[in-house]
Design a protein around this motif. Structure first.
Motif, short mmCIF file in Angstrom:
data_model
loop_
_atom_site.label_atom_id
_atom_site.label_comp_id
_atom_site.label_asym_id
_atom_site.label_seq_id
_atom_site.Cartn_x
_atom_site.Cartn_y
_atom_site.Cartn_z
N LEU A 62 0.83 -1.20 0.00
CA LEU A 62 0.00 0.00 0.00
C LEU A 62 0.87 1.26 0.00
O LEU A 62 0.56 2.25 -0.67
CB LEU A 62 -0.93 0.00 1.22
N ALA A 77 -1.97 3.52 -3.94
CA ALA A 77 -3.08 4.46 -3.90
C ALA A 77 -2.64 5.79 -4.52
O ALA A 77 -1.47 6.17 -4.41
CB ALA A 77 -3.55 4.69 -2.47
N LEU A 93 -7.52 4.17 -4.65
CA LEU A 93 -6.53 3.22 -5.13
C LEU A 93 -6.18 3.43 -6.60
O LEU A 93 -6.98 3.99 -7.37
CB LEU A 93 -7.05 1.79 -4.93
N ALA A 107 -9.89 -3.10 -4.22
CA ALA A 107 -9.95 -3.04 -2.76
C ALA A 107 -10.12 -4.43 -2.15
O ALA A 107 -9.64 -4.69 -1.04
CB ALA A 107 -11.11 -2.13 -2.33
N PHE A 156 -12.15 0.78 -6.26
CA PHE A 156 -10.91 1.52 -6.13
C PHE A 156 -10.95 2.57 -5.01
O PHE A 156 -10.20 3.54 -5.03
CB PHE A 156 -10.55 2.18 -7.47
#
Length: 527
Positions: A62, A77, A93, A107, A156
């Motif tokens: 992430l 992201a 994202l 997600a 997203f």
């Protein structure tokens, strides 16, 4: 404030090298220097940097660690917004991040990956980070099936609610929190040929020999990676790395203490050295289940009995900084006025008498061959400890096996190098009573007063006040001495003149952004 600025030394020659125009093609020949093998093809499984090294090629997280800025940055992201109370993060994202089978990440993949990490029956090391998400510990305990603090808004958009005010960037940049493809990763054969979101896709793993990758053509960073291929060779023996590097068979080599001295003295090799003060604390962990170590006075006696400065000077060749407590020099909560344990054998003897061990005792010390934090260091302490009546029996273990031994508590004492930064609260939570040994509370440390300080720090919203609380917690750790505080690592990476794009990564110098690396035409593997 820019983190780690004072601790990073990058040569002028290196700056000049990075300024050249990147070249596409060729093979990067990297090394994994902390063992003779990798633990697993599953990056969620291992608690060792050895496996993190390949994880940076194969996977996406992430966040990523921005070595030049000394702080985390968004990776999977595009943007993030934070609620007024600092607990709810809403991530927009990337919609262009493709797994190596061509499927878009959503997600659902993040939610599934973090839920997997919290499987209480598996003891995944990344659980200590995911546990900071609301409801994660309920999954770990089997009280819930999914983490309540993770909510899919759409494919997203992901909402994450934390248990305390912290920057999630410090939690989710390591490969043990990598995002796996939710559906595909449940195939029993998935990890025979894993796929990820990283700049390179998996080709093969020959255990004990190499892990090979090739360029992922649909990587979301346009024009990256530069290299066509990447080969990572596990090479735990410093002498073997030295020979391979001098023979131009590998592009980088992490240097041990003796090599550091030799390379600095060499007119050519000294031009290709990258140095950084890493956020690692080398230590001897003591198991309180072994009776003598359950007494704080015994643990303190160990610290007084060992002349750490002498070992750092003679054996480590000053390629380290003396440890004061757990937090390293480059972390803001480090107390610059704190003093390390003095070398005082008489005080050590006195403490042993008070603890009921006037004639000392004998213990078994689990150690790897690592020259900087393994058997050579243990052997140097043996005569020092013998002066106060403590006898040591060395128990050798392969480097790749050490993490498993420690996580199971199968030791009386161990010597290791453990992450102790960059986020002070996250790392000090490793000594919190509720943190399991399998995550990072390797010495099974329990102290209600310490827990109270960590709870206060977690609840504190004022950054300056939180910093003061964390300094108190770190000082308490020094007094409680769950470990022998040895040193903070000064890492040194030797690199060949044809390799470009390296960064002074203080979280671990061996971890590099492979997508940014490139080789010029002078490399033996340029084609």
């Amino acid at each position: 404030m820019k983190r780690f600025a004072f601790a990073t030394a990058l040569t002028l020659a290196a700056f000049a090298a990075q300024a050249q125009e990147p070249r596409h093609g060729g093979t990067i020949r990297f090394t994994a220097p902390y063992g003779a093998s990798f633990v697993s093809n599953d990056s969620h499984v291992s608690n060792q940097i050895q496996d993190e090294i390949y994880g940076y090629a194969l996977h996406g997280m992430l966040y990523r660690w921005d070595a030049s800025a000394g702080k985390p940055a968004l990776e999977l992201a595009k943007s993030v917004s934070v609620s007024p109370d600092g607990l709810v993060y809403t991530f927009k994202l990337r919609d262009d991040a493709l797994f190596h089978n061509g499927r878009k990440m959503t997600a659902d993949d993040i939610i599934w990956s973090y839920n997997r990490i919290m499987d209480g029956s598996k003891n995944y090391p990344g659980a200590r980070y995911v546990a900071r998400i609301k409801g994660a510990t309920a999954v770990q305990k089997g009280e819930a099936k999914e983490i309540s603090g993770l909510k899919k808004i759409d494919d997203f958009t992901l909402e994450m609610t934390l248990t305390d005010k912290t920057d999630p960037g410090f939690l989710f940049y390591s490969a043990n929190t990598a995002i796996l493809p939710a559906k595909e990763a449940q195939d029993p054969n998935f990890f025979n040929k894993p796929i990820g979101l990283g700049p390179f896709k998996f080709v093969e793993h020959v255990p004990g020999s190499r892990m090979a990758f090739e360029k992922w053509e649909k990587y979301y960073k346009t024009g990256r990676p530069y290299a066509d291929k990447l080969v990572i060779v596990p090479m735990g023996e410093a002498a073997a790395r030295d020979v391979a590097f001098r023979n131009k068979e590998i592009d980088v080599s992490i240097l041990g203490s003796s090599q550091y001295v030799a390379y600095k003295a060499d007119a050519n090799l000294s031009k290709g050295l990258l140095e950084v003060a890493e956020v690692f604390t080398r230590n001897m962990g003591m198991n309180p289940e072994f009776k003598p170590f359950s007494d704080k006075r015994v643990r303190q006696a160990i610290n007084y009995a060992i002349d750490s400065d002498l070992i750092i000077k003679r054996l480590v060749r000053d390629k380290a900084y003396r440890a004061v407590s757990w937090l390293p020099l480059s972390v803001p909560a480090f107390d610059k006025d704190a003093k390390p344990y003095a070398y005082d054998p008489e005080k050590a003897k006195k403490l042993l008498v008070e603890a009921g061990y006037p004639d000392g005792f004998e213990f078994e010390w689990t150690a790897t061959p690592n020259e900087s934090w393994g058997i050579p260091i243990v052997e140097a302490t043996i005569p020092m400890l013998a002066k106060v009546g403590i006898k040591v029996k060395v128990k050798p273990v392969e480097t790749s096996a050490l993490g498993g031994v420690v996580a199971k508590g199968d030791f009386q004492a161990y010597i290791w190098s453990n992450t102790s930064g960059p986020d002070a609260l996250t790392q000090l939570k490793c000594f919190y009573s509720a943190t399991p040994r399998s995550s990072c509370n390797y010495t099974a440390f329990k102290n209600p007063a310490y827990d109270k300080l960590i709870d206060e720090a977690s609840a504190e919203t004022d950054a300056a006040k939180q910093l003061d609380i964390l300094k108190k917690a770190n000082a308490m750790l020094q007094d409680e001495a769950p470990v022998w505080f040895f040193n903070y690592n000064k890492a040194v990476l030797a690199y060949q003149p044809w390799l470009h794009g390296l960064q002074p990564n203080a979280t671990e110098l061996a971890l590099q952004r492979y997508e940014d690396l490139w080789v010029d035409a002078s490399s033996p593997a340029a084609k």
